[in-house]
Design an enzyme around this catalytic site. Structure first.
Site, mmCIF file in Angstrom:
data_model
loop_
_atom_site.group_PDB
_atom_site.id
_atom_site.type_symbol
_atom_site.label_atom_id
_atom_site.label_comp_id
_atom_site.label_asym_id
_atom_site.label_seq_id
_atom_site.Cartn_x
_atom_site.Cartn_y
_atom_site.Cartn_z
ATOM 1 N N ARG A 56 -30.111 -24.770 -58.273
ATOM 2 C CA ARG A 56 -29.878 -23.366 -57.949
ATOM 3 C C ARG A 56 -28.644 -23.178 -57.065
ATOM 4 N NH1 ARG A 56 -35.601 -23.837 -57.830
ATOM 5 N NH2 ARG A 56 -35.624 -24.006 -55.571
ATOM 6 N N ASP A 182 -29.729 -15.121 -44.912
ATOM 7 C CA ASP A 182 -30.406 -14.222 -45.829
ATOM 8 C C ASP A 182 -30.426 -12.840 -45.200
ATOM 9 O OD1 ASP A 182 -32.501 -12.796 -47.290
ATOM 10 O OD2 ASP A 182 -33.075 -14.745 -48.096
ATOM 11 N N TYR A 195 -41.001 -16.343 -43.077
ATOM 12 C CA TYR A 195 -39.679 -16.642 -43.646
ATOM 13 C C TYR A 195 -38.607 -15.807 -42.962
ATOM 14 C CZ TYR A 195 -35.762 -16.660 -46.888
ATOM 15 O OH TYR A 195 -34.506 -16.751 -47.421
ATOM 16 N N ALA A 198 -37.887 -17.085 -39.516
ATOM 17 C CA ALA A 198 -37.175 -18.361 -39.551
ATOM 18 C C ALA A 198 -35.691 -18.157 -39.831
ATOM 19 C CB ALA A 198 -37.790 -19.281 -40.610
ATOM 20 N N LYS A 199 -35.380 -17.231 -40.723
ATOM 21 C CA LYS A 199 -33.990 -16.962 -41.065
ATOM 22 C C LYS A 199 -33.274 -16.210 -39.961
ATOM 23 C CE LYS A 199 -33.166 -18.904 -45.021
ATOM 24 N NZ LYS A 199 -32.088 -19.941 -45.127
#
Length: 199
Positions: A56, A182, A195, A198-199
């Site tokens: 990816r 992100d 998530y 964490a980002k």
């Protein structure tokens, strides 16, 4: 998820994990006085370690940096076949330019070995691309400690300790660290609180 900033591929600028907000451009030592030859010369012979580089986004980062002359160390955990296929693909264009390293990023004790293996593969390390990531929903009320450890470990803990291990090598080469961020770091997505944090 974003890909490596285009400015890194074009001019050797990356984003620093060690100071400044995400998106701030910093010089990483990949400089050239002649802008017309920058693409051709600045990254040639440099070495990048790309975590989660077999598939990816990671594979596309690998293809881009390789096309600009870099040697690559592609990290993978379980995507052995994909990693080897990408290595074969890239080495058809430039033999002996890609090495592979296997490792579980959740096992912090393995991280220095991943970095040392990358530095030893071509005798130097110029860039660490923290690309590997876990991504899945963890709705409040249903999230588990195991999910926390996985998402925080992959997206935050591992990049930090990889950066720490790579720092001595990158100082020698005036290299850089690129963290793949992100939009959900700033705009959390519903049902993905761990998530997003964490980002």
């Amino acid at each position: 998820r974003a890909s490596v900033p285009a400015t890194m591929a074009r001019s050797g600028f990356g984003t620093s994990a060690l100071g400044g907000q995400w998106g701030k451009q910093v010089r990483c030592g990949f400089q050239s006085k002649d802008k017309t030859t920058m693409q051709e010369n600045v990254l040639t012979g440099k070495v990048a370690l790309i975590t989660g580089g077999a598939r990816r986004v990671g594979a596309e980062i690998a293809r881009s940096l390789h096309a600009h002359g870099m040697h690559l160390v592609i990290h993978y955990r379980s995507s052995k076949d994909d990693a080897h296929a990408l290595q074969v693909e890239l080495e058809k264009r430039r033999p002996k330019s890609v090495a592979l390293v296997k490792g579980d990023l959740l096992k912090v004790a393995q991280l220095p070995g991943i970095v040392e293996g990358a530095a030893a593969a071509f005798g130097r390390l110029d860039a660490l691309v923290n690309n590997a990531s876990s991504f899945y929903p963890t709705p409040v009320g249903a999230a588990t400690a195991e999910q926390w450890d996985d998402l925080i470990g992959t997206n935050l803990k591992a990049p930090f300790f990889l950066a720490q291990a790579a720092a001595p090598h990158l100082k020698k080469t005036h290299g850089c660290i690129v963290n793949i961020a992100d939009i959900h770091a700033e705009r959390p997505i519903k049902h993905y609180p761990i998530y997003s944090a964490a980002k």
